[in-house]
Write a protein that holds these residues in place. Structure first.
Motif, mmCIF file in Angstrom:
data_model
loop_
_atom_site.group_PDB
_atom_site.id
_atom_site.type_symbol
_atom_site.label_atom_id
_atom_site.label_comp_id
_atom_site.label_asym_id
_atom_site.label_seq_id
_atom_site.Cartn_x
_atom_site.Cartn_y
_atom_site.Cartn_z
ATOM 1 N N ILE A 1 -11.691 7.616 -2.185
ATOM 2 C CA ILE A 1 -10.579 7.858 -1.264
ATOM 3 C C ILE A 1 -9.579 6.695 -1.241
ATOM 4 C CG2 ILE A 1 -11.787 6.857 0.735
ATOM 5 C CD1 ILE A 1 -9.674 10.062 0.918
ATOM 6 N N TYR A 2 -9.983 5.521 -1.689
ATOM 7 C CA TYR A 2 -9.133 4.336 -1.521
ATOM 8 C C TYR A 2 -7.752 4.472 -2.152
ATOM 9 C CZ TYR A 2 -13.417 1.726 -0.133
ATOM 10 O OH TYR A 2 -14.563 1.282 0.466
ATOM 11 N N PRO A 3 -7.621 4.975 -3.385
ATOM 12 C CA PRO A 3 -6.280 5.074 -3.955
ATOM 13 C C PRO A 3 -5.365 5.998 -3.144
ATOM 14 C CG PRO A 3 -7.926 5.257 -5.676
ATOM 15 C CD PRO A 3 -8.658 5.333 -4.368
ATOM 16 N N PHE A 4 -5.947 7.053 -2.563
ATOM 17 C CA PHE A 4 -5.141 7.936 -1.719
ATOM 18 C C PHE A 4 -4.665 7.182 -0.474
ATOM 19 C CE2 PHE A 4 -8.124 10.711 -4.035
ATOM 20 C CZ PHE A 4 -7.237 11.573 -4.654
ATOM 21 N N GLN A 5 -5.576 6.427 0.112
ATOM 22 C CA GLN A 5 -5.210 5.630 1.294
ATOM 23 C C GLN A 5 -4.189 4.556 0.924
ATOM 24 O OE1 GLN A 5 -9.255 4.482 2.283
ATOM 25 N NE2 GLN A 5 -9.389 5.998 3.938
ATOM 26 N N ALA A 6 -4.342 3.986 -0.271
ATOM 27 C CA ALA A 6 -3.376 2.973 -0.726
ATOM 28 C C ALA A 6 -1.994 3.601 -0.905
ATOM 29 C CB ALA A 6 -3.859 2.321 -2.029
ATOM 30 N N ALA A 7 -1.968 4.814 -1.474
ATOM 31 C CA ALA A 7 -0.685 5.503 -1.690
ATOM 32 C C ALA A 7 -0.005 5.809 -0.358
ATOM 33 C CB ALA A 7 -0.900 6.781 -2.493
ATOM 34 N N ALA A 8 -0.821 6.129 0.647
ATOM 35 C CA ALA A 8 -0.243 6.407 1.967
ATOM 36 C C ALA A 8 0.340 5.134 2.588
ATOM 37 C CB ALA A 8 -1.304 7.022 2.881
ATOM 38 N N LEU A 9 -0.259 3.985 2.269
ATOM 39 C CA LEU A 9 0.245 2.694 2.761
ATOM 40 C C LEU A 9 1.526 2.287 2.054
ATOM 41 C CD1 LEU A 9 -2.718 0.132 3.018
ATOM 42 C CD2 LEU A 9 -1.302 1.021 4.888
ATOM 43 N N ASN A 10 1.504 2.354 0.698
ATOM 44 C CA ASN A 10 2.607 1.838 -0.098
ATOM 45 C C ASN A 10 2.488 2.361 -1.522
ATOM 46 O OD1 ASN A 10 4.534 0.394 -1.485
ATOM 47 N ND2 ASN A 10 3.451 -1.569 -1.371
ATOM 48 N N ARG A 11 3.341 3.288 -1.893
ATOM 49 C CA ARG A 11 3.242 3.911 -3.211
ATOM 50 C C ARG A 11 3.980 3.152 -4.292
ATOM 51 N NH1 ARG A 11 4.208 10.249 -4.123
ATOM 52 N NH2 ARG A 11 5.222 9.415 -5.987
ATOM 53 N N ALA A 12 4.660 2.068 -3.923
ATOM 54 C CA ALA A 12 5.612 1.425 -4.849
ATOM 55 C C ALA A 12 4.996 1.105 -6.212
ATOM 56 C CB ALA A 12 6.172 0.157 -4.211
ATOM 57 N N GLY A 13 3.741 0.649 -6.245
ATOM 58 C CA GLY A 13 3.169 0.220 -7.522
ATOM 59 C C GLY A 13 2.219 1.219 -8.145
ATOM 60 N N ILE A 14 2.029 2.362 -7.528
ATOM 61 C CA ILE A 14 0.992 3.286 -7.980
ATOM 62 C C ILE A 14 1.591 4.322 -8.929
ATOM 63 C CG2 ILE A 14 -0.798 4.921 -7.262
ATOM 64 C CD1 ILE A 14 -0.942 3.405 -4.598
ATOM 65 N N ALA A 15 1.204 4.208 -10.226
ATOM 66 C CA ALA A 15 1.736 5.112 -11.247
ATOM 67 C C ALA A 15 0.874 6.351 -11.401
ATOM 68 C CB ALA A 15 1.823 4.373 -12.581
ATOM 69 N N GLY A 16 -0.313 6.339 -10.861
ATOM 70 C CA GLY A 16 -1.209 7.483 -10.955
ATOM 71 C C GLY A 16 -2.529 7.165 -10.274
ATOM 72 N N ILE A 17 -3.305 8.219 -10.022
ATOM 73 C CA ILE A 17 -4.621 8.069 -9.392
ATOM 74 C C ILE A 17 -5.640 8.847 -10.217
ATOM 75 C CG2 ILE A 17 -6.033 8.788 -7.406
ATOM 76 C CD1 ILE A 17 -3.594 8.248 -5.609
ATOM 77 N N VAL A 18 -6.755 8.168 -10.538
ATOM 78 C CA VAL A 18 -7.907 8.849 -11.116
ATOM 79 C C VAL A 18 -9.070 8.612 -10.170
ATOM 80 C CG1 VAL A 18 -9.509 8.983 -13.051
ATOM 81 C CG2 VAL A 18 -7.075 8.555 -13.477
ATOM 82 N N LEU B 1 -17.038 -2.749 8.273
ATOM 83 C CA LEU B 1 -15.626 -3.056 8.022
ATOM 84 C C LEU B 1 -14.719 -2.015 8.670
ATOM 85 C CD1 LEU B 1 -15.892 -4.111 4.274
ATOM 86 C CD2 LEU B 1 -15.871 -5.556 6.312
ATOM 87 N N PRO B 2 -13.456 -2.391 8.938
ATOM 88 C CA PRO B 2 -12.520 -1.434 9.525
ATOM 89 C C PRO B 2 -12.137 -0.346 8.524
ATOM 90 C CG PRO B 2 -11.406 -3.498 9.016
ATOM 91 C CD PRO B 2 -12.858 -3.722 8.735
ATOM 92 N N THR B 3 -11.521 0.730 9.022
ATOM 93 C CA THR B 3 -10.958 1.791 8.191
ATOM 94 C C THR B 3 -9.435 1.738 8.304
ATOM 95 O OG1 THR B 3 -12.882 3.203 8.515
ATOM 96 C CG2 THR B 3 -10.862 4.289 7.775
ATOM 97 N N PRO B 4 -8.654 1.706 7.245
ATOM 98 C CA PRO B 4 -9.167 1.686 5.880
ATOM 99 C C PRO B 4 -9.808 0.344 5.536
ATOM 100 C CG PRO B 4 -6.775 1.406 5.843
ATOM 101 C CD PRO B 4 -7.170 1.690 7.272
ATOM 102 N N ASN B 5 -10.733 0.403 4.610
ATOM 103 C CA ASN B 5 -11.395 -0.789 4.083
ATOM 104 C C ASN B 5 -10.345 -1.817 3.629
ATOM 105 O OD1 ASN B 5 -12.654 -2.358 1.721
ATOM 106 N ND2 ASN B 5 -14.431 -1.301 2.558
ATOM 107 N N PRO B 6 -10.582 -3.123 3.840
ATOM 108 C CA PRO B 6 -9.606 -4.130 3.389
ATOM 109 C C PRO B 6 -9.278 -4.041 1.897
ATOM 110 C CG PRO B 6 -11.313 -5.142 4.761
ATOM 111 C CD PRO B 6 -11.743 -3.718 4.518
ATOM 112 N N THR B 7 -10.155 -3.375 1.145
ATOM 113 C CA THR B 7 -9.867 -3.178 -0.282
ATOM 114 C C THR B 7 -8.595 -2.344 -0.464
ATOM 115 O OG1 THR B 7 -12.262 -3.178 -0.636
ATOM 116 C CG2 THR B 7 -10.901 -2.387 -2.456
ATOM 117 N N VAL B 8 -8.319 -1.449 0.470
ATOM 118 C CA VAL B 8 -7.207 -0.496 0.305
ATOM 119 C C VAL B 8 -5.839 -1.194 0.252
ATOM 120 C CG1 VAL B 8 -6.002 1.443 1.387
ATOM 121 C CG2 VAL B 8 -8.509 1.454 1.203
ATOM 122 N N PRO B 9 -5.477 -2.002 1.264
ATOM 123 C CA PRO B 9 -4.185 -2.705 1.126
ATOM 124 C C PRO B 9 -4.160 -3.647 -0.079
ATOM 125 C CG PRO B 9 -5.403 -3.465 3.079
ATOM 126 C CD PRO B 9 -6.103 -2.232 2.573
#
Lengths: 341, 341
Positions: free
Chosen positions: A225-242, A195-203
């Protein structure tokens, strides 16, 4: 062998109180539940099948992410999106191998809507057979086959830190080894490297968090690493990362802007220093935390044994003390992320 | 095109009452829920991986069947084991593509514990990558690659009886085509043709039914034959069979002893006579019913339009009237199988 016997004794002693207690909470009332997909794209192909009964040419949909959710009757906490690691599926977060309540239900009982996903191309999220059938039908050479692998029980043993190597057991290690067969059944082939990087799971995670109006992305191991990559894409919905025992944190030399002001926990079990695989990863995450916090971040590395919670493997959401760890995590969520928005 | 427009109008009219009504039942109280595997065997292999980071040699576990279950607070009916068809997973029985309640929850609300499985080598039930990696690493020729296929949207259209052929629509057809993209996301690669007969899912179903102390096996399409094969293996736990639009019934010339006295329903949607694929299958099941009933069986073929329920596709558990069909089926279960044992 001495370690195995000692661990078995320790496990037997620890199992007694857990087995004697009833499941927390009794009957469960939920407001709503269900499942859906997020993401996905259509692909036209000429090698969907090599069977006469199914046409080789046509369109399929891939890259979508399966999501199963439950919302409690009186939600008080943020939605948690639970993302599994290498060679596993969303089953990671459900009933433990020895039959105890999974985090998917426990956090629900603690007031959090829970959303359990299967990564793209894994479990109920479709892979594509085109790469296989192009070779089988002579349209491509064998070296164009997809990169898909399974982790064998023996090499996986050290990766999951049940012991230094198969079948040794770390002293006091809390994974329920008497139910080991049930755990091995959770493991599935992994297409990540095709699969490509970032993984399609990230978006998909970024989109899901936004749809939920503010969610905590909880990742594990490969998906760390995915939540960090997701935050770099679009932080609008991310209230926190564990991020639980991530395969990697973001590089400390990278752009720290996506993480500024976001509550981030990187959570670690026991025996990390004894693992040539995991010790450098913890160090990398400490470097990341230092860099992020110097740039206005709120990143913590929490190492459970340093807080007196000992014996956790890499599969800490399934260890005998999984609900004790969940309680600690629930406290962190309440303190750092706060109630639902 | 005329059929498409007519069907769209009919669908729009039918959608209105459904959309205006609340989801049945409000908050849901469940006694317990969780997931586990049944079956499975260990396989040693030398081609688990072609990646340096994961060893090629080791042991994996395959043939197990993933089961997710929910038990209602006051169960009155028999447990239902819900088994999906070709190219799909247990998602079949969950939230419909247009977001309505799935049969997994609806039958729960009607008092039945529900057990949703992923067939062996599908979804959360592990396949093996060994056949791929043996070819990729030069240990086997391309014609030894596994037979794994995906059904393209276009050929699947007629198989699912949305219309005679893609993209025509049967008049009055009730599948929620406005959510077609979400349905396509449910489809995954199918390894059936790489597996032995009977499929490893079959003994797992017999074992699961026995573990549940008397369950109704509810199958669909490709898995339609599985409950019959399971009954031939071991009838001890099988309280009834509901086979929805099976790919095949048992041969009328075969041994009817496994079915004697067992309540069996073979359920069909609409437009079967218009389908060269499905019409002969209904005929085969009528022949089976005649043979079984002559030997003391209780087999019924129920064709929904003959009972005044019109417009159902092959995916009748997802059609707009899916809960109406479920109500009819719940009545059949109450009459023929009876309350829990």
């Amino acid at each position: 062998m001495r370690h195995i016997v000692k661990a078995a004794l320790a496990a037997a002693m620890l199992a007694l109180p857990a087995a004697a207690e009833p499941a927390p909470g009794g009957p469960l009332t939920i407001e709503r539940q269900g499942s859906f997909f997020i993401g996905g794209r259509e692909v036209k192909a000429d090698a969907l099948s090599t069977l006469p009964a199914y046409a080789p040419s046509g369109t399929i949909t891939v890259d979508q992410v399966y999501v199963r959710y439950q919302v409690p009757a009186a939600a008080t906490g943020r939605p948690l999106v639970l993302v599994h690691g290498c060679c596993l599926t969303g089953k990671t977060w459900e009933t433990t191998p020895d039959g105890r309540m999974g985090w998917d239900e426990y956090f629900l009982r603690r007031g959090h809507p829970t959303y359990v996903v299967d990564q793209a191309w894994r479990g109920r999220s479709a892979a594509s057979p085109v790469g296989i059938n192009r070779v089988r039908s002579g349209k491509a050479p064998p070296d164009e086959l997809p990169t898909v692998f399974s982790a064998g029980h023996e090499p996986a043993w050290a990766i999951f830190r049940f012991g230094a190597e198969y079948p040794q057991v770390f002293p006091g290690m809390l994974f329920p080894l008497e139910a080991q067969e049930e755990f091995w059944k959770q493991m599935v082939p992994d297409w990540l490297n095709s699969l490509p990087t970032p993984n399609p799971t990230v978006p998909a995670l970024a989109d899901l968090a936004q749809r939920l109006g503010g969610a905590v992305l909880v990742s594990h191991s490969q998906s760390g690493i995915y939540p960090f990559q997701a935050a770099a894409l679009n932080r609008a919905g991310i209230a926190g990362i564990v991020s639980i025992e991530p395969g990697a944190c973001p590089a400390a030399t990278g752009d720290m802007a996506p993480y500024k002001g976001l509550p981030i926990l990187v959570l670690w079990g026991d025996y990390v220093d004894l693992s040539p695989r995991w010790a450098p990863r913890l160090k990398g995450c400490r470097d990341f935390a230092a860099a992020a916090n110097a740039a206005g971040g709120q990143v913590e590395n929490a190492v459970l044994p340093e807080m007196g919670i000992k014996g956790n493997s890499h599969m800490l959401m399934q260890d005998r003390n999984s609900l004790e760890v969940a309680d600690w995590l629930a406290g962190w969520l309440a303190r750092k992320v706060g109630p639902k928005g």
